[in-house]
Write a protein that holds these residues in place. Sequence first.
Motif, mmCIF file in Angstrom:
data_model
loop_
_atom_site.group_PDB
_atom_site.id
_atom_site.type_symbol
_atom_site.label_atom_id
_atom_site.label_comp_id
_atom_site.label_asym_id
_atom_site.label_seq_id
_atom_site.Cartn_x
_atom_site.Cartn_y
_atom_site.Cartn_z
ATOM 1 N N ASP A 1 108.080 86.626 96.281
ATOM 2 C CA ASP A 1 107.390 87.716 96.971
ATOM 3 C C ASP A 1 106.505 87.168 98.082
ATOM 4 O OD1 ASP A 1 107.886 88.182 94.068
ATOM 5 O OD2 ASP A 1 107.274 90.229 94.547
ATOM 6 N N ASN A 2 105.689 86.157 97.733
ATOM 7 C CA ASN A 2 104.772 85.585 98.720
ATOM 8 C C ASN A 2 105.518 84.990 99.897
ATOM 9 O OD1 ASN A 2 102.695 86.258 96.952
ATOM 10 N ND2 ASN A 2 102.719 84.256 95.943
ATOM 11 N N LYS A 3 106.640 84.340 99.608
ATOM 12 C CA LYS A 3 107.411 83.711 100.684
ATOM 13 C C LYS A 3 107.961 84.765 101.639
ATOM 14 C CE LYS A 3 109.782 80.095 99.637
ATOM 15 N NZ LYS A 3 110.804 79.157 99.109
ATOM 16 N N LEU A 4 108.491 85.863 101.075
ATOM 17 C CA LEU A 4 109.042 86.911 101.934
ATOM 18 C C LEU A 4 107.954 87.541 102.790
ATOM 19 C CD1 LEU A 4 111.202 88.892 102.917
ATOM 20 C CD2 LEU A 4 110.589 90.350 100.971
ATOM 21 N N TYR A 5 106.861 87.988 102.146
ATOM 22 C CA TYR A 5 105.845 88.710 102.914
ATOM 23 C C TYR A 5 105.123 87.787 103.884
ATOM 24 C CZ TYR A 5 106.864 92.543 99.781
ATOM 25 O OH TYR A 5 107.514 93.543 99.105
ATOM 26 N N GLY A 6 105.047 86.506 103.557
ATOM 27 C CA GLY A 6 104.490 85.553 104.509
ATOM 28 C C GLY A 6 105.355 85.445 105.756
ATOM 29 N N ASN A 7 106.660 85.375 105.562
ATOM 30 C CA ASN A 7 107.591 85.305 106.694
ATOM 31 C C ASN A 7 107.579 86.601 107.500
ATOM 32 O OD1 ASN A 7 109.695 82.816 106.878
ATOM 33 N ND2 ASN A 7 108.961 83.046 104.782
ATOM 34 N N LEU A 8 107.530 87.732 106.792
ATOM 35 C CA LEU A 8 107.488 89.009 107.503
ATOM 36 C C LEU A 8 106.209 89.121 108.326
ATOM 37 C CD1 LEU A 8 108.836 91.470 104.775
ATOM 38 C CD2 LEU A 8 110.041 90.642 106.810
ATOM 39 N N GLY A 9 105.099 88.643 107.769
ATOM 40 C CA GLY A 9 103.848 88.680 108.503
ATOM 41 C C GLY A 9 103.893 87.843 109.775
ATOM 42 N N GLN A 10 104.562 86.707 109.713
ATOM 43 C CA GLN A 10 104.683 85.853 110.896
ATOM 44 C C GLN A 10 105.512 86.522 111.988
ATOM 45 O OE1 GLN A 10 106.289 82.145 109.485
ATOM 46 N NE2 GLN A 10 104.499 81.666 108.235
ATOM 47 N N LEU A 11 106.458 87.363 111.573
ATOM 48 C CA LEU A 11 107.321 88.020 112.555
ATOM 49 C C LEU A 11 106.708 89.278 113.160
ATOM 50 C CD1 LEU A 11 110.941 87.751 111.087
ATOM 51 C CD2 LEU A 11 109.937 86.456 112.957
ATOM 52 N N ALA A 12 105.680 89.833 112.505
ATOM 53 C CA ALA A 12 105.098 91.097 112.977
ATOM 54 C C ALA A 12 104.637 91.025 114.435
ATOM 55 C CB ALA A 12 103.956 91.526 112.063
ATOM 56 N N PRO A 13 103.845 90.023 114.836
ATOM 57 C CA PRO A 13 103.419 89.975 116.243
ATOM 58 C C PRO A 13 104.568 89.687 117.200
ATOM 59 C CG PRO A 13 102.676 88.008 115.065
ATOM 60 C CD PRO A 13 103.198 88.951 114.037
ATOM 61 N N ILE A 14 105.564 88.938 116.726
ATOM 62 C CA ILE A 14 106.727 88.648 117.575
ATOM 63 C C ILE A 14 107.493 89.932 117.841
ATOM 64 C CG2 ILE A 14 108.907 87.380 117.721
ATOM 65 C CD1 ILE A 14 107.636 85.233 115.939
ATOM 66 N N LYS A 15 107.653 90.749 116.799
ATOM 67 C CA LYS A 15 108.352 92.016 116.981
ATOM 68 C C LYS A 15 107.538 92.970 117.859
ATOM 69 C CE LYS A 15 110.551 95.901 114.814
ATOM 70 N NZ LYS A 15 111.141 96.506 113.627
ATOM 71 N N ALA A 16 106.203 92.965 117.690
ATOM 72 C CA ALA A 16 105.369 93.842 118.508
ATOM 73 C C ALA A 16 105.530 93.525 119.995
ATOM 74 C CB ALA A 16 103.905 93.694 118.094
ATOM 75 N N ALA A 17 105.764 92.247 120.297
ATOM 76 C CA ALA A 17 105.950 91.843 121.687
ATOM 77 C C ALA A 17 107.387 92.047 122.163
ATOM 78 C CB ALA A 17 105.553 90.379 121.860
ATOM 79 N N ASN A 18 108.300 92.291 121.203
ATOM 80 C CA ASN A 18 109.722 92.489 121.527
ATOM 81 C C ASN A 18 110.209 93.731 120.795
ATOM 82 O OD1 ASN A 18 110.597 89.696 122.899
ATOM 83 N ND2 ASN A 18 109.228 89.249 121.178
#
Length: 518
Positions: free
Chosen positions: A75-92
């Motif tokens: 769980d932690n690994k998934l949500y950690g990775n999703l959190g890292q992608l959130a700002p990248i997606k916001a910019a794209n």
Amino acid sequence: MSLTYPSPATGTENAPIGDAEVPRTYQVRTFGCQMNVHDSERMAGMLEAAGYVPADGAQADVVVFNTCAVRENADNKLYGNLGQLAPIKAANPGMQIAVGGCLAQKDRETILKKAPWVDAVFGTHNVGALPALLDRARHNNEAQLEILESLDVFPSTLPTKRDSVYSGWVSISVGCNNTCTFCIVPALRGKEKDRRPGEILAEVQALVDDGAIEVTLLGQNVNSYGVEFGDRQAFSKLLRACGEIPGLERVRFTSPHPAAFTDDVIDAMAETPNVMPQLHMPLQSGSDKVLRDMKRSYRSAKFLGILDKVRARMPHAAISTDIIVGFPGETEEDFQATLDVVEKSRFATAFTFQYSKRPGTPAADLPDQLPKAVVQERFERLTALQDRIAAEENAKQLGRGVEVMVTAQSGRKSEETHRLSGRSQDQRLVHFTVPEGAPAPRPGDLVTVTITEAAAFHLIADPATADDYSLRRSRAGDAWDRAQADSCGAPAPGAAGAGGSGKSGVSLGMPSLPVRSR
């Protein structure tokens, strides 16, 4: 089950999926077991069939997470990775994120609540829906959730983008009929469903026709294969049938269950030349009391008896295992029983895990959950014992000539040592050097070398002269060259590590079996 959720971050301004001028790129990130790795190959195949292309190291337009739910840190690994992608997606805004696999099957709406920037969530039973869910999310500007409770289409009928041209996974079954109290897999993947032997052998033949010389047969419990159509010896017959396929040089399988491991399988292993002298046999615990609490329907004496029979027929077989430390109610006496069985078993390697409480499993509600400090201390004692045994077993390989299939992955120190890497017939990891003036191999080629050094987790072969080194160029090496040429890579013969898996490779996150998980 199909639900939609608002997804304001999802844009629709990008080119349509499959646009010939601007194809959308993808990356698949995998967590978990070999079954998940193979499922990721299918996800990649589905995406490429829909017009996507690999991202090749650049930021992908679509990132797919294929998840595991076996351990708590998943769980932690998934949500950690999703959190890292959130700002990248916001910019794209045109970027999309999908989550599939066992954790998606279990958590469902929770993923979209915790990470509302995710565009699609799908389960273990509907991998084939991935491209449609992404397309629908883009069209409707809404996140898509689709979880099926039972298998829709057998996954092996879906397009597959293989991670390797020289070696391939082949599923013989999905699901599991066991009720181990620590395991959530049966709840997420369902009851066992077996493929017909002809379908399996046809897939193996297709892999061989494409250049592969090694296959690994996959199932949650491979040796119960045949239960669905009433043939108790179906698995041993399947192994023998694989032995009749010309060009198939190495056959492996994972993972069997000790309770259902029968003598006909041992005979088939010993009598089928291309079935490798290697066996992964999950122990889980050496304590009969803990095995009962786990609902593992065998005891330590039966487990050790299986190993004795295997070694009687295949004296040089390397045996690996899985062990859980700190199961609820495990006493010091129980743990000592595990240490005793490990000492007797002489495992080549062991994948050792600290018990992880998983909601939805019977073990999660058992009394006497152990303190973290106790589990950690036992874990360290177990790994120290296994490290010693592994080093001693590997030391027995010194001076032996072994045939190694070269892989695309090299060791961490390969640039410093100039060594290439591969797997011996018994699945040991071997790092080797090519003598000056000797021909260099390609991934998929086979070299014969003599082991000169041994460590706990690998072997080293540094031939003194070209006479101590033999290269056999293979169909698999030819297939590697073709794949590199097709992907516009640089197939420079001998550059076994150069270019990795080429531009056509899939980022699976777990491309090869680890020596040991901690």
